[in-house]
Scaffold this motif. Structure first.
Motif, PDB file in Angstrom:
ATOM      1  N   SER A 189      -6.546  32.616 -36.206  1.00  0.00           N
ATOM      2  CA  SER A 189      -7.736  32.423 -35.390  1.00  0.00           C
ATOM      3  C   SER A 189      -7.309  31.847 -34.044  1.00  0.00           C
ATOM      4  CB  SER A 189      -8.706  31.470 -36.101  1.00  0.00           C
ATOM      5  OG  SER A 189      -9.880  31.352 -35.351  1.00  0.00           O
ATOM      6  N   ASP A 208      -8.286  36.869 -35.339  1.00  0.00           N
ATOM      7  CA  ASP A 208      -9.643  36.577 -34.872  1.00  0.00           C
ATOM      8  C   ASP A 208      -9.570  36.154 -33.411  1.00  0.00           C
ATOM      9  OD1 ASP A 208     -12.255  35.764 -34.448  1.00  0.00           O
ATOM     10  OD2 ASP A 208     -12.102  33.993 -35.741  1.00  0.00           O
ATOM     11  N   SER A 214     -12.361  35.936 -31.456  1.00  0.00           N
ATOM     12  CA  SER A 214     -13.712  35.574 -31.017  1.00  0.00           C
ATOM     13  C   SER A 214     -13.721  34.334 -30.125  1.00  0.00           C
ATOM     14  CB  SER A 214     -14.639  35.370 -32.220  1.00  0.00           C
ATOM     15  OG  SER A 214     -14.166  34.322 -33.049  1.00  0.00           O
ATOM     16  N   ALA A 218     -10.236  41.114 -34.813  1.00  0.00           N
ATOM     17  CA  ALA A 218     -11.646  40.866 -35.121  1.00  0.00           C
ATOM     18  C   ALA A 218     -12.310  39.994 -34.064  1.00  0.00           C
ATOM     19  CB  ALA A 218     -11.761  40.177 -36.482  1.00  0.00           C
ATOM     20  N   GLY A 219     -13.585  40.284 -33.783  1.00  0.00           N
ATOM     21  CA  GLY A 219     -14.401  39.415 -32.953  1.00  0.00           C
ATOM     22  C   GLY A 219     -14.183  39.530 -31.458  1.00  0.00           C
ATOM     23  N   ASP A 240     -16.237  41.269 -36.627  1.00  0.00           N
ATOM     24  CA  ASP A 240     -16.035  39.896 -37.071  1.00  0.00           C
ATOM     25  C   ASP A 240     -14.996  39.837 -38.189  1.00  0.00           C
ATOM     26  OD1 ASP A 240     -17.431  40.617 -39.465  1.00  0.00           O
ATOM     27  OD2 ASP A 240     -19.327  40.083 -38.530  1.00  0.00           O
ATOM     28  N   VAL A 241     -14.612  38.624 -38.553  1.00  0.00           N
ATOM     29  CA  VAL A 241     -13.581  38.404 -39.566  1.00  0.00           C
ATOM     30  C   VAL A 241     -14.030  38.934 -40.927  1.00  0.00           C
ATOM     31  CG1 VAL A 241     -12.307  36.638 -40.850  1.00  0.00           C
ATOM     32  CG2 VAL A 241     -12.524  36.459 -38.373  1.00  0.00           C
ATOM     33  N   SER A 262     -21.323  35.739 -40.301  1.00  0.00           N
ATOM     34  CA  SER A 262     -20.756  35.792 -38.959  1.00  0.00           C
ATOM     35  C   SER A 262     -21.380  34.703 -38.097  1.00  0.00           C
ATOM     36  CB  SER A 262     -20.986  37.174 -38.344  1.00  0.00           C
ATOM     37  OG  SER A 262     -22.365  37.420 -38.234  1.00  0.00           O
TER      38      SER A 262
END
Length: 137
Positions: A22, A54, A56, A86-87, A111-112, A129
């Motif tokens: 992340s 991730d 995001s 993701a994200g 998303d994850v 999410s």
């Protein structure tokens, strides 16, 4: 983690046979290179079959970071694993397109949760999410 980069590193978490990374805020060049090395070493040492990155929490992606993502995907593929980004925020996607980066070998999800589903990893029922919606719809 290896000793190649003396600064802080990004944690690589294992969720069964999937590694989860992340990213938050700005990822400096040295950290990005160290992350690439850490992920490939973790795959080689484990039975990981997938990597979820991730993004995001990332506001800005430059051409160097885009290239690192593509190299991570290529390395993981050579080690018999898949990489899912993701994200991604719309502004980041637009920037990548403007830079002409196609990110070969990378699959993207919103998303994850969807990334884990794509890699065949069960997702806990309580996981939602960031906007509160359940994934997969």
């Amino acid at each position: 983690m290896s000793a190649g980069y003396p600064g802080p590193t990004v944690p690589v978490l294992a969720l069964g046979d999937v590694l989860l990374v992340s990213l938050q805020g700005e990822l400096h060049d040295g950290m990005a290179e160290q992350l690439q090395q850490d992920i490939t070493e973790r795959i080689a040492r484990s039975s990981a079959t997938g990597v979820v990155i991730d993004v995001s929490g990332v506001d800005i992606v430059d051409s160097f970071l885009g290239r690192i993502f593509a190299e991570i995907a290529a390395s993981t593929q050579l080690l018999a694993a898949r990489t899912v980004l993701a994200g991604m925020r719309p502004a980041v996607a637009i920037t990548l397109v403007e830079l002409g980066l196609t990110l070969p070998g990378l699959t993207t999800t919103l998303d994850v949760e969807r990334a884990l589903e794509l890699l065949g990893r069960p997702v806990p029922v309580s996981t939602a999410s960031a906007d509160g919606r359940k994934g997969g719809t």
